[in-house]
Design an enzyme around this catalytic site. Structure first.
Site, PDB file in Angstrom:
ATOM      1  N   ARG A 296      58.831  73.427  47.022  1.00 43.71           N
ATOM      2  CA  ARG A 296      59.720  73.747  47.983  1.00 43.71           C
ATOM      3  C   ARG A 296      61.165  73.515  47.448  1.00 43.71           C
ATOM      4  O   ARG A 296      62.143  74.362  47.951  1.00 43.71           O
ATOM      5  CB  ARG A 296      59.534  72.690  49.151  1.00 43.71           C
ATOM      6  CG  ARG A 296      58.092  73.009  49.954  1.00 43.71           C
ATOM      7  CD  ARG A 296      57.692  71.997  50.921  1.00 43.71           C
ATOM      8  NE  ARG A 296      56.406  72.575  51.591  1.00 43.71           N
ATOM      9  CZ  ARG A 296      55.757  71.617  52.421  1.00 43.71           C
ATOM     10  NH1 ARG A 296      55.963  70.192  52.494  1.00 43.71           N
ATOM     11  NH2 ARG A 296      54.739  72.192  53.015  1.00 43.71           N
ATOM     12  N   TYR A 440      57.515  81.587  52.612  1.00 43.13           N
ATOM     13  CA  TYR A 440      56.425  80.527  51.873  1.00 43.13           C
ATOM     14  C   TYR A 440      56.858  79.257  51.653  1.00 43.13           C
ATOM     15  O   TYR A 440      57.743  78.873  51.809  1.00 43.13           O
ATOM     16  CB  TYR A 440      55.798  81.405  50.631  1.00 43.13           C
ATOM     17  CG  TYR A 440      56.854  81.795  49.557  1.00 43.13           C
ATOM     18  CD1 TYR A 440      56.187  82.564  48.479  1.00 43.13           C
ATOM     19  CD2 TYR A 440      58.114  81.357  49.243  1.00 43.13           C
ATOM     20  CE1 TYR A 440      56.899  82.793  47.256  1.00 43.13           C
ATOM     21  CE2 TYR A 440      58.752  81.555  48.328  1.00 43.13           C
ATOM     22  CZ  TYR A 440      58.218  82.065  47.279  1.00 43.13           C
ATOM     23  OH  TYR A 440      59.205  82.615  46.133  1.00 43.13           O
ATOM     24  N   GLU A 441      55.704  78.562  51.241  1.00 47.24           N
ATOM     25  CA  GLU A 441      55.514  77.058  50.956  1.00 47.24           C
ATOM     26  C   GLU A 441      55.988  76.232  52.110  1.00 47.24           C
ATOM     27  O   GLU A 441      56.674  75.196  52.255  1.00 47.24           O
ATOM     28  CB  GLU A 441      56.633  76.796  49.829  1.00 47.24           C
ATOM     29  CG  GLU A 441      56.402  77.408  48.476  1.00 47.24           C
ATOM     30  CD  GLU A 441      54.948  77.069  47.938  1.00 47.24           C
ATOM     31  OE1 GLU A 441      54.421  76.127  48.314  1.00 47.24           O
ATOM     32  OE2 GLU A 441      54.401  78.004  47.094  1.00 47.24           O
ATOM     33  N   GLY A 442      55.530  76.862  53.223  1.00 48.07           N
ATOM     34  CA  GLY A 442      55.791  76.192  54.605  1.00 48.07           C
ATOM     35  C   GLY A 442      56.924  76.704  55.295  1.00 48.07           C
ATOM     36  O   GLY A 442      57.930  76.450  54.826  1.00 48.07           O
TER      37      GLY A 442
END
Length: 596
Positions: A296, A440-442
């Site tokens: 992140r 992406y990555e949350g």
């Protein structure tokens, strides 16, 4: 054709004068990262970025990746050779532990290098970033045998790594995953299931790929508490370290996507593949969060990198493109028109992008340095404070830097007018590539939810109180500095908005949590603005100190003017965020779903 010039001078200014990294030379790893060493590293990384990686960026976008009938995937021409240079040059293992072949340098240095590599070629640098994330998870949770077997080859660039979370029916809600792990008599597990959106999941660049895969062991508890993590190599590794048979994992397809065409986004099918448990059963998320949190922050860095290269090319175009005349007298009377850089709105746009980029770069390095010090310190109080800080700021770095990085790439594209929509200028590639970063990555809405619902109330708000206290101390300690007054006054006002917003969100959470969550994105951006404003206040102070010591340069003059722009035109946006937060969420949550 785009160009890229690595911001070496700005990185050196941050490391040397703002963060004063040399004060930590008493800690392991820092003593080797002397100023001369840092200069050599940054200079060589800049050369690689400008001469090797960036010339491949457009080619990677145009050629893309190809999946063949045997499920193999080939990468764009030149990627294999470039990645080999990164591996052989020690760039992937820059901050890795020396016992596994790394150089033990601070992660802060890796972040500085990573920004340059990502600006130059985001799709290619993703392979390095994912590999380092997988290494981080193995170092914390893997067995010594797993570390010895996989980490040296990954740090050397001989093998790459991936993270396998998402499945066709579950993304953020990993408790719904169906991939199964069946334990075997020899202690291994048979992994069966399908994972999607796996960046770098299959390719011809290295001889092996080390997949870290989340799966559910037979009989495990339902939901997230029953998830375990496994290391599943593309090719099995013999006891002597040589490669054996192909494992039962294959690429079912690669996605046809908007951007980052040079990095294959794969569907991976596990058909009884052999895997080894990382850590303990049903504790997979603990191990995966090591990788996810690092990823992140890396995604925030990616967005900043694309914002930077987009800005550089837009600024170059604005100084060359002739269109219209400056108000008053012509700036170039010998030419048919003036370059568009003379127009105030063009300068406003470019200055806004530059002001964000420099503060975002500072925030990433500031956070990385905190993390480095904590990992190398024996003081439990420092570790606790750093864990609080990173927990609070990780969703901000991911969410705010990617939202603004994407907006900046669009604003840079706007400088070209219609030419920005044309492939040949390269501006549209930056827009397409950066677009993935808020997703992406949350996705960023999840980052805001995580911040407000989990990170903010943790330990009775200890992290946010500590952060606000740190900013307040800076303001008070520099209150007598007349030259810094514009910065401290602006920062005090923004911090006041943050305090009010924090109180409001806390109060909402006790009465109706939906009111708090409705303002979560605004809260995330308000906190982000204060953090970026804090970075600017520190940068302005450092620049003024250098000027007071007798140094004069265009760089320092531009630093002061850019900082003033941020304080006057960007930081006051906290007031708008606060007003939205105070409005609550009734006009959001009470609207019937069927009306949408």
């Amino acid at each position: 054709m785009t160009t890229y010039r690595a911001p070496v001078q700005d990185l050196q200014f941050l490391l040397d004068d703002v963060l004063k990294i040399d004060r930590f030379n008493n800690l392991p790893g820092f003593s080797e990262a002397t100023r001369d060493v840092r200069t050599a590293i940054l200079s060589e990384a800049a050369r690689l970025s400008e001469e090797v990686l960036h010339p491949l960026n457009s080619r990677g976008d145009i050629e893309g990746c190809t999946r063949h009938e045997d499920a193999s995937v080939t990468l764009p021409q030149g990627f294999r050779e470039a990645f080999k240079q990164l591996g052989e040059g020690g760039w992937i293992g820059l901050s890795g532990p020396s016992e596994y072949g790394g150089q033990d340098l601070p992660m802060t240095i890796s972040c500085a290098v990573g920004e340059m590599f990502s600006s130059a070629n985001m799709a290619l640098e993703m392979f390095s970033g994912l590999t380092k994330g997988a290494v981080a998870a193995l170092l914390v949770h893997g067995s010594e045998e797993q570390k010895q077997r996989y980490v040296p080859k990954m740090l050397s660039g001989q093998w790459t790594g991936t993270m396998n979370l998402t499945e066709p029916h579950c993304g953020t809600d990993l408790g719904m995953m169906r991939t199964k792990a069946v334990k075997q008599a020899d202690g291994t597990y048979r992994i069966t299931g399908t994972k999607i959106f796996i960046s770098g999941g299959e390719h011809d660049m290295t001889e092996n790929i080390v997949h870290l895969v989340l799966a559910r062991v037979d009989g495990a508890p339902t939901g997230i508490k029953g998830v375990s993590l496994f290391v599943v190599p593309k090719r099995l590794v013999n006891e002597d370290g040589t490669l054996g048979d192909r494992n039962a994992v294959s690429c079912g397809s690669i996605e046809h996507k908007m951007g980052i065409h040079g990095n294959p986004t794969c569907v991976l099918n596990y058909e009884g593949a052999t895997g080894w448990l990382v850590g303990r059963e049903n504790k997979g998320m603990e191990a995966m969060f090591v990788m996810m949190n690092e990823a992140r922050i890396g995604v925030g860095l990616q967005a900043t990198s694309q914002s930077e290269v987009a800005y550089q090319n837009a600024a170059n175009y604005a100084k060359e493109r002739l269109q219209g005349r400056a108000l008053g007298s012509p700036a170039s009377p010998d030419k048919p028109a003036d370059p568009i850089i003379v127009h105030p709105d063009v300068r406003r746009t470019l200055q806004g992008i530059r002001a964000h980029n420099q503060a975002a770069r500072a925030l990433v390095l500031f956070s990385a340095l905190r993390n480095d010090v904590a990992h190398r310190s024996d003081d439990p109080a420092i570790r606790e404070a750093t864990n609080d800080f990173m927990g609070l700021l990780t969703p901000v770095i991911k969410g705010v830097l990617t939202d603004r990085g994407m907006a900046n790439a669009l604003a840079a594209q706007q400088m070209y007018g219609g030419h920005g929509y044309i492939v040949e200028t390269g501006a549209e590639q930056f827009v397409r590539d950066v677009r993935i970063t808020p997703l992406y990555e949350g996705a960023n809405g999840i980052q805001a939810l995580d911040l407000v619902a989990r990170k903010l109330p943790r330990e009775n708000g200890r992290a946010i109180r500590a952060f606000i206290g740190e900013v307040d101390r800076f303001i008070e300690e520099n209150g007598g500095n007349d030259g810094l007054a514009p910065a401290t006054v602006a920062l005090r006002s923004a911090t006041s908005d943050l305090k009010t917003a924090t109180g409001a969100v806390t109060k909402f959470a006790m009465s109706d949590p939906n009111d708090a969550i409705a303002g979560s994105t605004d809260y995330m951006h308000l906190l982000g603005l204060v953090a970026l404003g804090y970075m600017w206040a520190m940068m302005i102070k450092a620049a003024q100190e250098k000027i007071a010591a007798g140094e004069r340069s265009d760089f320092l003059a531009a630093k002061l003017s850019t900082g003033a722009f941020f304080l006057e035109r960007t930081l006051p946006e906290t007031a708008l965020n606060l007003r939205r937060i105070l409005a609550g969420g009734k006009n959001i949550t009470d609207v019937p779903a069927e009306t949408f």
